[in-house]
Scaffold this motif. Structure first.
Motif, PDB file in Angstrom:
ATOM      1  N   ARG A 246      30.087   8.027 -27.488  1.00  0.00           N
ATOM      2  CA  ARG A 246      28.618   7.863 -27.480  1.00  0.00           C
ATOM      3  C   ARG A 246      28.023   8.171 -28.848  1.00  0.00           C
ATOM      4  NH1 ARG A 246      28.791   9.904 -22.271  1.00  0.00           N
ATOM      5  NH2 ARG A 246      28.644  12.057 -22.970  1.00  0.00           N
ATOM      6  N   ARG A 247      28.443   9.292 -29.418  1.00  0.00           N
ATOM      7  CA  ARG A 247      27.812   9.723 -30.673  1.00  0.00           C
ATOM      8  C   ARG A 247      28.217   8.830 -31.855  1.00  0.00           C
ATOM      9  NH1 ARG A 247      27.815  16.350 -29.826  1.00  0.00           N
ATOM     10  NH2 ARG A 247      26.535  16.251 -27.941  1.00  0.00           N
ATOM     11  N   ILE A 248      29.438   8.336 -31.821  1.00  0.00           N
ATOM     12  CA  ILE A 248      29.869   7.430 -32.904  1.00  0.00           C
ATOM     13  C   ILE A 248      29.129   6.094 -32.783  1.00  0.00           C
ATOM     14  CG2 ILE A 248      31.805   6.059 -33.774  1.00  0.00           C
ATOM     15  CD1 ILE A 248      33.635   8.458 -32.944  1.00  0.00           C
ATOM     16  N   ALA A 249      29.096   5.544 -31.563  1.00  0.00           N
ATOM     17  CA  ALA A 249      28.439   4.234 -31.384  1.00  0.00           C
ATOM     18  C   ALA A 249      26.953   4.331 -31.732  1.00  0.00           C
ATOM     19  CB  ALA A 249      28.616   3.749 -29.946  1.00  0.00           C
ATOM     20  N   TRP A 250      26.327   5.431 -31.344  1.00  0.00           N
ATOM     21  CA  TRP A 250      24.897   5.589 -31.670  1.00  0.00           C
ATOM     22  C   TRP A 250      24.697   5.622 -33.190  1.00  0.00           C
ATOM     23  CZ3 TRP A 250      22.522   9.954 -34.000  1.00  0.00           C
ATOM     24  CH2 TRP A 250      21.137   9.819 -34.137  1.00  0.00           C
ATOM     25  N   GLY A 251      25.491   6.480 -33.882  1.00  0.00           N
ATOM     26  CA  GLY A 251      25.333   6.631 -35.335  1.00  0.00           C
ATOM     27  C   GLY A 251      25.684   5.360 -36.090  1.00  0.00           C
ATOM     28  N   LYS A 252      26.616   4.585 -35.540  1.00  0.00           N
ATOM     29  CA  LYS A 252      27.043   3.369 -36.229  1.00  0.00           C
ATOM     30  C   LYS A 252      26.066   2.209 -36.012  1.00  0.00           C
ATOM     31  CE  LYS A 252      29.575   0.551 -38.552  1.00  0.00           C
ATOM     32  NZ  LYS A 252      30.087   0.755 -39.900  1.00  0.00           N
ATOM     33  N   PHE A 253      25.607   2.019 -34.778  1.00  0.00           N
ATOM     34  CA  PHE A 253      24.861   0.796 -34.478  1.00  0.00           C
ATOM     35  C   PHE A 253      23.338   0.982 -34.539  1.00  0.00           C
ATOM     36  CE2 PHE A 253      29.091   0.272 -32.495  1.00  0.00           C
ATOM     37  CZ  PHE A 253      29.551  -0.691 -33.390  1.00  0.00           C
ATOM     38  N   LEU A 254      22.885   2.215 -34.730  1.00  0.00           N
ATOM     39  CA  LEU A 254      21.477   2.472 -35.040  1.00  0.00           C
ATOM     40  C   LEU A 254      21.113   1.633 -36.267  1.00  0.00           C
ATOM     41  CD1 LEU A 254      19.218   4.984 -34.632  1.00  0.00           C
ATOM     42  CD2 LEU A 254      20.174   5.659 -36.810  1.00  0.00           C
ATOM     43  N   ASN A 255      19.961   0.979 -36.207  1.00  0.00           N
ATOM     44  CA  ASN A 255      19.516   0.178 -37.354  1.00  0.00           C
ATOM     45  C   ASN A 255      20.557  -0.893 -37.715  1.00  0.00           C
ATOM     46  OD1 ASN A 255      17.201  -0.093 -39.006  1.00  0.00           O
ATOM     47  ND2 ASN A 255      18.249   0.827 -40.743  1.00  0.00           N
ATOM     48  N   ALA A 256      21.322  -1.332 -36.694  1.00  0.00           N
ATOM     49  CA  ALA A 256      22.388  -2.327 -36.880  1.00  0.00           C
ATOM     50  C   ALA A 256      23.356  -1.928 -38.002  1.00  0.00           C
ATOM     51  CB  ALA A 256      21.809  -3.725 -37.113  1.00  0.00           C
ATOM     52  N   GLY A 257      23.663  -0.646 -38.047  1.00  0.00           N
ATOM     53  CA  GLY A 257      24.671  -0.177 -39.005  1.00  0.00           C
ATOM     54  C   GLY A 257      24.162  -0.032 -40.428  1.00  0.00           C
ATOM     55  N   GLN A 258      22.866  -0.302 -40.637  1.00  0.00           N
ATOM     56  CA  GLN A 258      22.319  -0.266 -42.002  1.00  0.00           C
ATOM     57  C   GLN A 258      21.730   1.121 -42.286  1.00  0.00           C
ATOM     58  OE1 GLN A 258      20.796  -4.779 -42.348  1.00  0.00           O
ATOM     59  NE2 GLN A 258      20.203  -3.759 -40.485  1.00  0.00           N
ATOM     60  N   ARG A 330      19.698 -13.753 -37.878  1.00  0.00           N
ATOM     61  CA  ARG A 330      20.465 -12.723 -38.603  1.00  0.00           C
ATOM     62  C   ARG A 330      21.013 -11.670 -37.632  1.00  0.00           C
ATOM     63  NH1 ARG A 330      15.599 -12.639 -41.188  1.00  0.00           N
ATOM     64  NH2 ARG A 330      15.447 -10.390 -40.874  1.00  0.00           N
ATOM     65  N   TYR A 331      21.572 -12.197 -36.537  1.00  0.00           N
ATOM     66  CA  TYR A 331      22.143 -11.312 -35.517  1.00  0.00           C
ATOM     67  C   TYR A 331      23.644 -11.162 -35.740  1.00  0.00           C
ATOM     68  CZ  TYR A 331      24.126 -10.058 -30.951  1.00  0.00           C
ATOM     69  OH  TYR A 331      24.832  -9.458 -29.949  1.00  0.00           O
ATOM     70  N   LEU A 332      24.120  -9.950 -35.640  1.00  0.00           N
ATOM     71  CA  LEU A 332      25.556  -9.704 -35.593  1.00  0.00           C
ATOM     72  C   LEU A 332      25.777  -8.629 -34.534  1.00  0.00           C
ATOM     73  CD1 LEU A 332      28.433 -10.183 -36.609  1.00  0.00           C
ATOM     74  CD2 LEU A 332      28.016  -8.522 -38.422  1.00  0.00           C
ATOM     75  N   ALA A 333      26.592  -8.940 -33.531  1.00  0.00           N
ATOM     76  CA  ALA A 333      26.812  -8.014 -32.416  1.00  0.00           C
ATOM     77  C   ALA A 333      27.494  -6.743 -32.901  1.00  0.00           C
ATOM     78  CB  ALA A 333      27.689  -8.699 -31.369  1.00  0.00           C
ATOM     79  N   PRO A 334      27.297  -5.636 -32.180  1.00  0.00           N
ATOM     80  CA  PRO A 334      28.076  -4.430 -32.504  1.00  0.00           C
ATOM     81  C   PRO A 334      29.557  -4.778 -32.388  1.00  0.00           C
ATOM     82  CG  PRO A 334      26.373  -3.959 -30.858  1.00  0.00           C
ATOM     83  CD  PRO A 334      26.416  -5.447 -31.014  1.00  0.00           C
ATOM     84  N   THR A 335      30.286  -4.564 -33.471  1.00  0.00           N
ATOM     85  CA  THR A 335      31.639  -5.111 -33.554  1.00  0.00           C
ATOM     86  C   THR A 335      32.659  -4.016 -33.885  1.00  0.00           C
ATOM     87  OG1 THR A 335      30.751  -7.233 -34.265  1.00  0.00           O
ATOM     88  CG2 THR A 335      33.062  -6.804 -34.821  1.00  0.00           C
ATOM     89  N   ILE A 336      33.773  -4.045 -33.141  1.00  0.00           N
ATOM     90  CA  ILE A 336      34.855  -3.100 -33.425  1.00  0.00           C
ATOM     91  C   ILE A 336      36.079  -3.895 -33.858  1.00  0.00           C
ATOM     92  CG2 ILE A 336      36.385  -1.361 -32.406  1.00  0.00           C
ATOM     93  CD1 ILE A 336      34.098  -0.640 -30.553  1.00  0.00           C
ATOM     94  N   VAL A 337      36.663  -3.461 -34.964  1.00  0.00           N
ATOM     95  CA  VAL A 337      37.846  -4.148 -35.500  1.00  0.00           C
ATOM     96  C   VAL A 337      39.014  -3.176 -35.482  1.00  0.00           C
ATOM     97  CG1 VAL A 337      38.808  -5.300 -37.521  1.00  0.00           C
ATOM     98  CG2 VAL A 337      36.399  -5.582 -36.979  1.00  0.00           C
ATOM     99  N   ARG A 338      40.160  -3.663 -34.979  1.00  0.00           N
ATOM    100  CA  ARG A 338      41.358  -2.796 -34.913  1.00  0.00           C
ATOM    101  C   ARG A 338      42.439  -3.311 -35.855  1.00  0.00           C
ATOM    102  NH1 ARG A 338      42.885  -1.810 -28.689  1.00  0.00           N
ATOM    103  NH2 ARG A 338      44.096  -0.017 -29.344  1.00  0.00           N
ATOM    104  N   ASP A 339      43.457  -2.476 -36.009  1.00  0.00           N
ATOM    105  CA  ASP A 339      44.624  -2.845 -36.827  1.00  0.00           C
ATOM    106  C   ASP A 339      44.209  -3.369 -38.200  1.00  0.00           C
ATOM    107  OD1 ASP A 339      46.451  -2.088 -34.856  1.00  0.00           O
ATOM    108  OD2 ASP A 339      46.105  -3.976 -33.791  1.00  0.00           O
TER     109      ASP A 339
END
Ligand code: NAD
Length: 472
Positions: A246-258, A330-339
């Motif tokens: 929860r805390r990581i996703a909130w801090g990352k995607f707040l303001n679309a990561g900006q 100018r939309y980009l979904a909250p995105t997680i990249v692995r490996d």
């Protein structure tokens, strides 16, 4: 709540650069007149700033929405209320902060009184970026006012609606003899930087930070550089993964990561990596629904250039979640990249958008080694249930600040100085630290005339030299 006022489409911001030298000279004359030294004047200006935010907050929030769809809550919390809180705090503590600070006097210099007197610097320049365009312009201003300075403000040209609103509101509320706001981009900032200021406070990227420092060096003007960088987030196997997600996703995607202190990438213990990624996916759906594009709680990327840059970063990436994009809004979904491969562009520059790369590590030592092999970040996060791991990370890494089992929260405590180190900047502010940034700490000693032994003056006696050498 009343509906937010609609904002007219703002033109590209510009100012008449020809008037800059004259205006700066006028501010200098105001400063020289002594009006900013009065604590009553400072309190009044801080109160007027609070009034601006209270009375015109709706308009500011609407401008932030027009610029990049900043969600109402985020605009109120991080831009409007954050500055009002800083102003109120400074107003409340002004008498204490400005009181001369008594310090001890060594025995051989007595009888004497020693103290540190805070004096204003003069006319200061504040240059702000676009991601929190109100907070990053007006929060340094709080420190400048509290310390008794005149100030020139330069908002970012990228968030043009906010720039237009602020350039109307600042002269309407604050003392026009002491504060000026110039809108515009590179040409205007370059013209401003040719002037001699007594301090330059710049927030933005390191490339322009170097331009600012070089220009300031010509006048021997001190600078505060609030820069960015890749803020890592370490997740240990002992972490509470539900809270961490929860805390990581909130801090990352707040303001679309900006956000300058957004967790840029994760270094996750291999034993919990898969579980954390699953939980992050669930949290993102819980926050923004199945289609974050429809969510009023999710911002947009600020402009087409940044949108194209972020989409480019996803080329060939192993997307675990998100990745949907729409260039037209100018939309980009909250995105997680692995490996993520070590040579991936995702690991090169600050991402500054809603993409979260996840890297697996064997243990916390590997995570620390990864962080220490790179430039010093602005923030560093660690999620752990172990005090040993916490201590190891705090002592084993260098960064502007550390937040344990949370993201971004350390910024909200005005007792903690906020600033970078190395590539992430120099100097700090927030709360009393802002006041200190815009003050000169003047040393003052007053000696008594009652005791003045001739022994201390030339011709120096052998006894005096002997006494001196005993101190070795
Ligand atoms: P930006 O493009 O709005 O630029 C910041 C300011 O610099 C603007 O006012 C702009 O007009 C001016 N500027 C741009 N180019 C210039 C030039 N060549 N000469 C003189 N002035 C120039 O914002 P940005 O730099 O894209 O901001 C994002 C960066 O800021 C990220 O790296 C982020 O991490 C960092 N940041 C840091 C903090 C912090 O508090 N440390 C806060 C927010 C953002």
């Amino acid at each position: 709540m009343t509906a937010a006022p609609s904002i007219e489409s703002a033109p590209e911001p510009h100012s008449n650069v020809a008037i800059i030298p004259g205006r700066v000279a006028q501010l200098r004359a105001s400063f020289a007149s002594g009006r900013t030294r009065s604590l009553d004047w400072r309190r009044e200006q801080l109160e007027r700033l609070e009034t601006l935010l209270r009375e015109d907050g709706e308009e500011i929030v609407a401008a932030l929405k027009a610029d990049f769809g900043k969600p109402d809550f985020e605009a109120w919390a991080a831009d409007v209320i954050a500055v009002a809180g800083e102003a109120k705090l400074a107003r409340k503590h002004l008498a204490r902060w400005t009181r001369p600070e008594k310090v001890a006097t060594p025995l051989e210099q007595r009888p004497a009184r020693s103290r540190i007197v805070r004096e204003p610097l003069g006319v200061v320049l504040v240059i702000a970026p676009w991601n929190y365009p109100v907070q990053l312009l007006l929060s340094p201003l709080v420190g400048a006012i509290a310390a008794g300075n005149c100030a020139v403000l330069k908002p970012s040209e990228i968030t043009r609606h906010t720039s237009a609103v602020l350039s109307r509101l600042v002269p309407r509320h604050l003392d026009p003899e002491c504060f000026e706001i110039f809108e515009g981009g590179v040409a205007e900032t370059t013209a401003l930087l040719e002037q001699r200021f007594d301090h330059v406070f710049y927030t933005g990227n390191g490339r322009v930070g170097r331009v600012v420092m070089e220009a300031a060096a010509k006048h021997l003007t001190p600078v505060t550089l609030e820069l960015g960088g890749k803020s890592p987030c370490i997740v240990d196997e002992s972490a509470d993964l539900d809270v961490a997600a929860r805390r990581i996703a909130w801090g990352k995607f707040l303001n679309a990561g900006q956000t300058c202190v957004a967790p840029d990438y994760l270094l996750v213990h291999e034993a919990v990596e898969s579980e954390l990624v699953t939980k992050l996916g669930e949290v993102i759906r819980g926050f923004y629904g199945d289609d974050p594009r429809q969510s009023p709680h999710y911002a947009r990327v600020v402009d087409d250039r940044h949108h194209a840059r972020l989409v480019g970063l996803l080329e060939g990436a192993e997307i675990a979640q998100g990745g949907e994009r729409r260039a037209d809004d100018r939309y980009l979904a909250p995105t997680i990249v692995r490996d993520v491969k070590p040579d991936s562009p995702l690991l090169a520059d600050e991402i500054f958008g809603p993409i979260l790369p996840v890297l697996r590590v064997r243990d916390v030592d590997e995570a620390i080694a990864f962080v220490e092999a790179r430039e010093k970040p602005l923030a560093l996060y660690v999620f752990t249930g172990s005090e040993d791991v916490e201590q190891k990370v705090v002592e084993g890494t260098s960064s502007g600040g550390v937040c344990v089992n949370a993201t971004l929260f350390h910024l909200g405590n005005p007792n903690l100085p906020f600033g970078g180190v190395g590539e992430s900047g120099m100097g700090a502010y927030h709360g009393r630290h802002s006041f200190e940034t815009f003050s000169h700490r003047k040393s003052v000693m007053t000696r008594s005339t009652r005791f003045d032994p001739k022994l201390a003056y030339p011709p120096y006696s052998k006894l005096l030299t002997r006494l001196l050498r005993r101190r070795l």
